[in-house]
Design an enzyme around this catalytic site. Structure first.
Site, PDB file in Angstrom:
ATOM      1  N   HIS A 118       0.857  -1.190   0.000  1.00 38.78           N
ATOM      2  CA  HIS A 118       0.000   0.000   0.000  1.00 38.78           C
ATOM      3  C   HIS A 118       0.889   1.234   0.000  1.00 38.78           C
ATOM      4  O   HIS A 118       2.102   1.167   0.198  1.00 38.78           O
ATOM      5  CB  HIS A 118      -0.993  -0.010   1.164  1.00 38.78           C
ATOM      6  CG  HIS A 118      -0.377   0.077   2.525  1.00 38.78           C
ATOM      7  ND1 HIS A 118      -0.984   0.722   3.581  1.00 38.78           N
ATOM      8  CD2 HIS A 118       0.794  -0.393   2.997  1.00 38.78           C
ATOM      9  CE1 HIS A 118      -0.227   0.632   4.641  1.00 38.78           C
ATOM     10  NE2 HIS A 118       0.855  -0.041   4.326  1.00 38.78           N
ATOM     11  N   ASP A 195       5.690  -4.494   7.454  1.00 35.96           N
ATOM     12  CA  ASP A 195       4.496  -3.697   7.736  1.00 35.96           C
ATOM     13  C   ASP A 195       3.421  -4.659   8.230  1.00 35.96           C
ATOM     14  O   ASP A 195       2.848  -5.416   7.451  1.00 35.96           O
ATOM     15  CB  ASP A 195       4.073  -2.984   6.447  1.00 35.96           C
ATOM     16  CG  ASP A 195       2.760  -2.231   6.590  1.00 35.96           C
ATOM     17  OD1 ASP A 195       2.084  -2.379   7.631  1.00 35.96           O
ATOM     18  OD2 ASP A 195       2.408  -1.499   5.645  1.00 35.96           O
ATOM     19  N   GLN A 198      -1.942  -5.071   8.769  1.00 33.33           N
ATOM     20  CA  GLN A 198      -3.093  -5.960   8.550  1.00 33.33           C
ATOM     21  C   GLN A 198      -2.930  -7.308   9.236  1.00 33.33           C
ATOM     22  O   GLN A 198      -3.805  -8.173   9.119  1.00 33.33           O
ATOM     23  CB  GLN A 198      -3.303  -6.158   7.042  1.00 33.33           C
ATOM     24  CG  GLN A 198      -3.686  -4.901   6.303  1.00 33.33           C
ATOM     25  CD  GLN A 198      -5.024  -4.332   6.757  1.00 33.33           C
ATOM     26  OE1 GLN A 198      -5.873  -5.058   7.271  1.00 33.33           O
ATOM     27  NE2 GLN A 198      -5.215  -3.034   6.601  1.00 33.33           N
ATOM     28  N   LYS A 221      -5.840  -0.530  14.158  1.00 28.33           N
ATOM     29  CA  LYS A 221      -6.077  -1.779  13.452  1.00 28.33           C
ATOM     30  C   LYS A 221      -5.900  -2.987  14.365  1.00 28.33           C
ATOM     31  O   LYS A 221      -5.815  -4.124  13.906  1.00 28.33           O
ATOM     32  CB  LYS A 221      -5.171  -1.865  12.225  1.00 28.33           C
ATOM     33  CG  LYS A 221      -5.509  -0.749  11.225  1.00 28.33           C
ATOM     34  CD  LYS A 221      -4.979  -0.943   9.853  1.00 28.33           C
ATOM     35  CE  LYS A 221      -5.440   0.204   8.960  1.00 28.33           C
ATOM     36  NZ  LYS A 221      -5.107   0.038   7.568  1.00 28.33           N
ATOM     37  N   CYS A 359      -5.656   2.347  -1.411  1.00 31.43           N
ATOM     38  CA  CYS A 359      -4.295   2.903  -1.246  1.00 31.43           C
ATOM     39  C   CYS A 359      -3.251   1.906  -1.749  1.00 31.43           C
ATOM     40  O   CYS A 359      -2.167   1.770  -1.150  1.00 31.43           O
ATOM     41  CB  CYS A 359      -4.028   3.284   0.203  1.00 31.43           C
ATOM     42  SG  CYS A 359      -5.074   4.627   0.800  1.00 31.43           S
TER      43      CYS A 359
END
Length: 403
Positions: A118, A195, A198, A221, A359
């Site tokens: 993203h 990252d 998620q 998140k 994104c």
């Protein structure tokens, strides 16, 4: 069996909107009452600035803030609380690394990203590459939407200084073999940034087991507040990196002749930090740790499988991303309808989904798409949510195909 319906009662938003079916969880998760109460309690009982005051409120606020750092360190199995830097979110954490450690790179050095990234894990590296004369190399995807690992290996060389990869694709749900990626990158002496935006709420994270050099995620998140995130790195590495923002809290001494900097993590936390947000984040992590996380993860995957089995019966629906290792995220397009139109119809039926490029424009471009409709699941979603979504989607597609 995981009792999602009982758990859902802990989220006040669903009592305010009893008909709401919230399937936009990859964008942000709803907050349990425990998180809302923790932030309110902080403001009502402990509100003060941290690390400076001598009064009892300042002491209580400092203890709450540092306890939050300890809670984060425990959740991801960091070796020390000093390895936890609070940021505004995943995006700021990546920018921090790009604007500090990244400035040690020189012309000709290479950074490997993937087509799945993203924008937050693309643009900071593009900006750094332009400043420092670096080359970005991009891992292609296979036909199922997973990383082409053979292509990844072909990109690695002694010029590779960083591999920056999302653990889970926010757009199509592919899960990356991050531990193996770290091992391969380290053979060439490259650092690895993972990252985890998620991944953090949906699977147990052990940063020492993964073997990355940097791990980042956002509080909102993982059922926590907005406005706070985490950068993890080994304390030794953090102390080798110069600060990027100057001001209070990040200093050891200041004079007009010279300023010296505090040790990590404080050297990266200039100014008043997000104190209430840290307290809320700790409450979210404690709440999550009270759940059966294995059962929770299995529940979310079962919902995604239920959804995709239903979608497979709809000829007008195409699912994008068929990796064999996939999170509870389903991205789709329609033969006779635009995703934006479908999302608006679903909203009128109290179903919240995400639509657009998520994104992740390079990924969508690689798939030949301008946008998809994305349904993503969390602990409070139920099989009934999926059934209602499938029925509403079919009704919506029937209406749109007739117009």
């Amino acid at each position: 069996m995981f009792d999602a319906l009982s758990l859902k009662k802990q989220f006040p938003i669903f009592s305010h909107y009893p008909e709401l079916i919230y399937l936009d969880n990859a964008a942000t998760l709803q907050k349990p009452r425990a998180v809302l109460d923790a932030e309110r309690f902080y403001y009502e009982h402990h509100n003060a600035n941290v690390h400076r005051g001598a009064h009892r409120l300042a002491t209580a606020a400092t203890e709450a803030f540092e306890n939050a750092r300890h809670t984060v360190a425990q959740l991801i199995n960091a070796a020390s609380d000093d390895e936890i830097v609070f940021t505004r979110g995943t995006t700021e954490a990546i920018n921090l690394v790009a604007n500090t450690w990244g400035n040690t790179l020189t012309a000709g050095d290479e950074i490997i990203l993937s087509t799945l990234e993203h924008h937050a894990n693309i643009v900071p590296w593009q900006m750094l590459a332009k400043r420092r004369g670096l080359t970005l190399k991009i891992i292609q995807l296979d036909a199922q939407g997973a990383l082409d690992l053979t292509h990844f290996l072909s990109l690695l060389s002694n010029k590779t200084k960083l591999v920056a990869i999302s653990q889970v694709s926010n757009a199509i749900g592919s899960i990356q073999p991050v531990q193996w990626i770290c091992q391969q990158a380290h053979h060439y002496g490259a650092k690895v940034l993972i990252d985890g935006a998620q991944a953090i709420a949906h699977s147990a994270i052990d940063v020492q087991d993964i073997g990355a050099d940097f791990y980042v995620f956002s509080g909102h998140k993982i059922y926590g507040p907005t406005g706070i995130g985490v950068l993890w790195a080994h304390a030794k590495l953090l102390n080798e990196i110069p600060p990027w923002q100057g001001g209070g809290e990040m200093i050891a001494t200041v004079s007009f002749a010279q300023t010296t900097y505090a040790a990590a993590p404080y050297r990266f936390e200039a100014g008043t930090p997000p104190i209430a947000q840290a307290v809320g984040l700790a409450a979210a992590l404690n709440w999550l740790n009270q759940q059966d996380r294995i059962a929770l993860a299995a529940h979310e995957i079962a919902l995604r499988q239920q959804l995709e089995a239903g979608l497979a019966q709809m000829p007008a629906v195409k699912i994008h991303g068929q990796s064999t290792n996939k999170a509870a995220i389903t991205s789709m397009t329609f033969t006779d309808a635009h995703p934006y139109d479908v999302a608006q119809f679903l909203d009128h039926q109290h179903i919240a989904v995400r639509v657009g490029h998520h994104c992740a424009q390079p990924l969508l471009q690689s798939l030949g798409l301008s946008g998809t409709l994305r349904a993503s699941f969390a602990a409070y979603n139920t099989p009934d949510d999926v059934t209602v979504f499938l029925n509403s989607l079919q009704q919506t597609l029937d209406v749109l195909s007739e117009s």
